[in-house]
Design a protein around this motif. Structure first.
Motif, short mmCIF file in Angstrom:
data_model
loop_
_atom_site.label_atom_id
_atom_site.label_comp_id
_atom_site.label_asym_id
_atom_site.label_seq_id
_atom_site.Cartn_x
_atom_site.Cartn_y
_atom_site.Cartn_z
N LEU A 152 5.62 10.51 18.53
CA LEU A 152 6.76 10.92 19.36
C LEU A 152 7.26 12.32 19.05
O LEU A 152 7.58 13.10 19.96
CB LEU A 152 7.90 9.90 19.19
CG LEU A 152 9.17 10.15 19.99
CD1 LEU A 152 8.89 10.09 21.47
CD2 LEU A 152 10.24 9.12 19.59
N PHE A 153 7.38 12.67 17.76
CA PHE A 153 8.01 13.91 17.35
C PHE A 153 6.99 14.91 16.81
O PHE A 153 6.07 14.54 16.06
CB PHE A 153 9.06 13.65 16.27
CG PHE A 153 10.12 12.66 16.67
CD1 PHE A 153 10.77 12.78 17.89
CD2 PHE A 153 10.47 11.61 15.84
CE1 PHE A 153 11.75 11.88 18.27
CE2 PHE A 153 11.45 10.71 16.20
CZ PHE A 153 12.08 10.84 17.42
N SER A 154 7.17 16.17 17.17
CA SER A 154 6.30 17.23 16.64
C SER A 154 6.61 17.45 15.17
O SER A 154 7.75 17.72 14.80
CB SER A 154 6.52 18.53 17.42
OG SER A 154 5.85 19.60 16.81
N ALA A 155 5.59 17.33 14.33
CA ALA A 155 5.80 17.47 12.88
C ALA A 155 6.25 18.88 12.51
O ALA A 155 6.92 19.07 11.49
CB ALA A 155 4.51 17.12 12.14
N GLN A 156 5.89 19.87 13.30
CA GLN A 156 6.28 21.25 13.03
C GLN A 156 7.34 21.76 14.01
O GLN A 156 7.65 22.96 14.01
CB GLN A 156 5.05 22.17 13.13
CG GLN A 156 4.00 21.92 12.08
CD GLN A 156 2.79 22.80 12.29
OE1 GLN A 156 1.99 22.57 13.18
NE2 GLN A 156 2.68 23.85 11.48
N GLY A 157 7.87 20.88 14.82
CA GLY A 157 8.81 21.34 15.83
C GLY A 157 8.12 22.30 16.77
O GLY A 157 7.05 22.02 17.30
N CYS A 158 8.74 23.46 16.97
CA CYS A 158 8.13 24.50 17.82
C CYS A 158 7.56 25.64 16.99
O CYS A 158 7.17 26.67 17.53
CB CYS A 158 9.18 25.05 18.79
SG CYS A 158 9.39 24.02 20.27
N LYS A 159 7.53 25.45 15.68
CA LYS A 159 6.99 26.50 14.83
C LYS A 159 5.50 26.67 15.11
O LYS A 159 4.78 25.69 15.25
CB LYS A 159 7.21 26.16 13.35
CG LYS A 159 6.85 27.28 12.40
CD LYS A 159 7.34 26.99 11.00
CE LYS A 159 8.85 27.22 10.89
NZ LYS A 159 9.33 27.10 9.50
N SER A 160 5.05 27.88 15.19
CA SER A 160 3.66 28.29 15.45
C SER A 160 3.25 28.16 16.91
O SER A 160 2.11 28.46 17.26
CB SER A 160 2.66 27.50 14.58
OG SER A 160 2.43 26.20 15.09
N VAL A 161 4.17 27.74 17.79
CA VAL A 161 3.83 27.66 19.21
C VAL A 161 3.48 29.03 19.77
O VAL A 161 2.51 29.20 20.52
CB VAL A 161 4.98 27.02 20.02
CG1 VAL A 161 4.83 27.32 21.51
CG2 VAL A 161 5.01 25.52 19.80
N SER A 162 4.26 30.06 19.40
CA SER A 162 4.02 31.40 19.93
C SER A 162 2.66 31.93 19.50
O SER A 162 2.02 32.70 20.23
CB SER A 162 5.12 32.36 19.48
OG SER A 162 5.17 32.44 18.07
N GLN A 163 2.17 31.50 18.31
CA GLN A 163 0.84 31.94 17.87
C GLN A 163 -0.26 31.20 18.63
O GLN A 163 -1.33 31.75 18.87
CB GLN A 163 0.67 31.71 16.38
CG GLN A 163 1.44 32.67 15.48
CD GLN A 163 2.91 32.33 15.38
OE1 GLN A 163 3.28 31.18 15.57
NE2 GLN A 163 3.74 33.31 15.08
#
Length: 406
Positions: free
Chosen positions: A388-399
């Motif tokens: 259900l939940f992203s383990a890293q949140g939105c971190k590294s999405v931009s990369q």
């Protein structure tokens, strides 16, 4: 006049001269206007021409005098200390002279534009904008995804604090949640809406635990440096912003060292710190926050139904448990120095897609729903059963959107 300000004043004077040449502020009292040079003394046009000519001369003289007043007004707006000697003279009424409203408004805009390129006063307080109820609230609604509690608490706390004429103590907010849920993002956004220069403002100090205070054997040195840096910042800016990232890794003695700057003001010291703001960014409490969000999901309830009262009680209990963290061992919680706990909920698949969309837009790149789905699928989701939940949140999405670039 200080030598360092001479070039700046010459630059501003040039701006005024250019504007004057365009007719905005008029000529600087020249005895001959451009019409005189072209036409010379009125030889043609009869009496009506002479009347117009005389009226034009009077107009130019008036504009020249007005321009001088404009310059004095603008110089005082930008370099206020230079007007101290003129206060007595300015206090005397001047019959027949009032700064036209249109001109005053124009110079307000001009001085604001000029100050956007550099400082206009000795302290950083002149660069404060405090745009909270306007842009900050709108930007949080548009760019911070899945965090209804954080939006509500931050805007309300900031507004109440900044609108208070005499706060009893600084504002202390403690951000809690998993990595990548938006804590750093919001802290930087707050800085950019409090100060014209954002994180680069001399009123803002960022401390990262493992970077600035890596060795416990130097704690005494760290405490002295930390107190000194906070005091120096407060001397420059009464409204200072202090951000402590990775706050859970701060040694409890460091937290106790800065505690006097967050307590109620006793008027004994000369340094007034009541208008300062402290933000603590921590991963502590993330497990409790995530469990509450997961329980609501399993019960078929929307995450927006999670209330601050329900979550804060559980968050406080976790923070007060004996552990090897500064929060539990310091006196911040016992003495109620933290005004608001700000929970950041774990992000779901839909929120990651929104972060990916923002990353594409920030680079001015086109995107498709399929591309957003591909970015979201690259992330790891927990727990194992529900994913259900992203383990890293939105971190590294931009990369990760680099994979989709041509």
């Amino acid at each position: 006049m200080g030598q360092g300000r001479l070039p700046a004043r010459l630059g501003l004077a040039c701006c005024l001269l250019l504007l004057g040449g365009s007719g905005v502020l008029g000529s600087h009292g020249a005895s001959r206007g451009p019409w005189e040079e072209e036409q010379g003394p009125v030889a043609e046009g009869g009496p009506w021409g002479r009347v117009k000519y005389e009226a034009m001369k009077k107009h130019l003289r008036a504009v020249g005098a007005l321009s001088k007043q404009y310059w004095q007004y603008l110089a005082c707006k930008v370099w206020q200390e230079d007007c101290e000697e003129e206060k007595e003279e300015k206090s005397r009424p001047r019959p027949g002279w009032t700064l036209p409203l249109l001109g005053q408004n124009y110079l307000e805009i001009l001085s604001g534009w000029y100050c956007s390129f550099g400082k206009c006063c000795e302290t950083g307080d002149c660069r404060i904008v405090n745009n909270i109820t306007g842009r900050l609230e709108a930007d949080l609604n548009g760019q911070l995804h899945g965090q209804h509690l954080a939006k509500e608490v931050i805007v309300r706390a900031m507004c109440e604090f900044l609108q208070s004429p005499r706060p009893e103590k600084p504002l202390v907010l403690s951000f809690h949640g998993w990595s990548g849920t938006g804590k750093n993002f919001v802290a930087r956004m707050v800085a950019s809406h409090l100060y014209r220069d954002g994180m680069k403002s001399e009123c803002v100090r960022l401390f990262i635990s493992l970077f600035h205070f890596p060795h416990h054997k130097y704690l005494d040195l760290y405490k002295a440096q930390l107190k000194k840096q906070i005091s120096e910042t407060l001397q420059v800016c009464k409204q200072s912003l202090f951000i402590f990232d990775e706050a859970e890794k701060l040694h409890f003695s460091l937290l106790d060292a800065i505690k006097p700057f967050m307590a109620h003001y006793d008027n004994k010291g000369q340094l007034d710190y009541r208008r300062s703001i402290f933000l603590f960014l921590s991963n502590l409490g993330g497990n409790t926050i995530n469990k509450v969000a997961l329980d609501f999901w399993r019960a078929g309830r929307a995450r927006e139904e999670i209330s601050m009262e329900f979550l804060e009680q559980r968050l406080r209990l976790e923070l007060q448990e004996p552990a090897e963290n500064g929060y539990a061992r310091s006196n911040l919680l016992k003495e109620n120095l933290i005004d608001f706990f700000v929970p950041f909920l774990p992000l779901e698949y839909y929120h990651v897609k929104l972060c990916a969309r923002d990353a594409f837009l920030a680079r001015g790149l086109p995107y498709t729903e399929a591309a957003l789905d591909e970015v979201a699928k690259m992330m790891v989701f927990v727990p194992k059963e529900e994913k259900l939940f992203s383990a890293q949140g939105c971190k590294s999405v931009s990369q990760r959107i680099n994979y989709f670039l041509p």
